[in-house]
Write a protein that holds these residues in place. Sequence first.
Motif, short mmCIF file in Angstrom:
data_model
loop_
_atom_site.label_atom_id
_atom_site.label_comp_id
_atom_site.label_asym_id
_atom_site.label_seq_id
_atom_site.Cartn_x
_atom_site.Cartn_y
_atom_site.Cartn_z
N ASP A 1 73.96 -30.66 17.38
CA ASP A 1 73.52 -29.33 16.95
C ASP A 1 72.01 -29.14 17.13
N TYR A 2 71.26 -30.23 17.21
CA TYR A 2 69.81 -30.12 17.47
C TYR A 2 69.56 -29.46 18.82
N LEU A 3 70.50 -29.63 19.74
CA LEU A 3 70.37 -29.08 21.08
C LEU A 3 70.45 -27.55 21.08
N LYS A 4 70.98 -26.96 20.01
CA LYS A 4 71.14 -25.51 19.92
C LYS A 4 69.88 -24.81 19.40
N ILE A 5 68.93 -25.56 18.92
CA ILE A 5 67.70 -24.99 18.35
C ILE A 5 66.70 -24.72 19.46
N ASN A 6 66.08 -23.54 19.44
CA ASN A 6 65.06 -23.20 20.42
C ASN A 6 63.71 -23.71 19.90
N PHE A 7 63.36 -24.92 20.26
CA PHE A 7 62.14 -25.55 19.78
C PHE A 7 60.88 -24.85 20.29
N LYS A 8 61.01 -24.08 21.36
CA LYS A 8 59.84 -23.38 21.90
C LYS A 8 59.32 -22.31 20.93
N PHE B 1 66.12 -37.88 14.85
CA PHE B 1 66.65 -36.95 15.85
C PHE B 1 65.72 -35.75 15.99
N LEU B 2 65.21 -35.26 14.87
CA LEU B 2 64.28 -34.13 14.91
C LEU B 2 62.96 -34.52 15.58
N LEU C 1 64.07 -43.26 26.70
CA LEU C 1 64.40 -41.96 26.11
C LEU C 1 63.42 -40.87 26.56
N GLN C 2 62.20 -41.24 26.83
CA GLN C 2 61.22 -40.26 27.28
C GLN C 2 61.59 -39.68 28.64
N ARG C 3 62.35 -40.42 29.42
CA ARG C 3 62.75 -39.96 30.76
C ARG C 3 64.12 -39.29 30.77
N MET C 4 64.90 -39.47 29.70
CA MET C 4 66.26 -38.91 29.64
C MET C 4 66.26 -37.46 29.21
N ASP C 5 67.36 -36.77 29.54
CA ASP C 5 67.50 -35.42 29.00
C ASP C 5 67.89 -35.54 27.52
N SER C 6 67.71 -34.46 26.79
CA SER C 6 67.92 -34.46 25.34
C SER C 6 69.34 -34.83 24.94
N ASN C 7 70.32 -34.33 25.66
CA ASN C 7 71.72 -34.59 25.34
C ASN C 7 72.02 -36.10 25.42
N ILE D 1 70.19 -38.01 22.52
CA ILE D 1 70.87 -37.91 21.22
C ILE D 1 71.99 -38.95 21.15
N LYS D 2 72.76 -39.10 22.23
CA LYS D 2 73.85 -40.08 22.26
C LYS D 2 73.31 -41.51 22.08
N ILE D 3 72.22 -41.81 22.74
CA ILE D 3 71.62 -43.15 22.63
C ILE D 3 71.15 -43.41 21.20
N ILE D 4 70.46 -42.45 20.61
CA ILE D 4 69.95 -42.61 19.24
C ILE D 4 71.11 -42.79 18.26
N CYS D 5 72.19 -42.06 18.45
CA CYS D 5 73.37 -42.19 17.57
C CYS D 5 73.89 -43.62 17.54
#
Length: 190
Positions: free
Chosen positions: A67-74, A86-87, A123-129, A132-136
Amino acid sequence: MKKYKKTKVLVGAQSWAYGPAGKASAIGHELKKRGALVDFVGADTSFDFCKKTGSFINFFCVKSNKDYLKINFKNYNAVVSVMDPFLAFMGKKNNIPVFYADSMSRFWIWKNKKQVLEKFKSLQRMDSNQGIKIICGMMLDDRQLLGHLFSDRIFTQGTPQFIRETKNKVENVGSMIDLTFAKKCKKDTV
């Protein structure tokens, strides 16, 4: 008192009883008092508690870490994460300053520092999706170290724990609580 007019801040807290939620509430209250526009992201206890405080404008309920991926962080000038790795990850992935509040810093067991540092780099090189899986899949204590690594500043309650990579960005700020409710309530609410 420094003012933060028109500054948009996203505050979030891990949902572990009321500790992180209470700290997020105190931080949100102080930022709001200084003129910042403050939103909240969290789940379960932290979400329910912070929704009742009056310190936040918008709320994002996280039922899944995706669900973090749905937030517009910009939309935000800064992220304040209360022990929510995660945040911190998402804030940093969106090039937003991340401030980490950790009231349990001295309790974490960081025995896998080398592996966490390797994951941090990848993780700095990976996409966010994918990130998140790796951190989980990481252990709780390792996630907290990761949260520290993704943060620009780390504020601890009590003696801070740090590693070489976080030493210059950690600061002990003492208790992170808001007792303004005590002025409104004439009885013991504990």
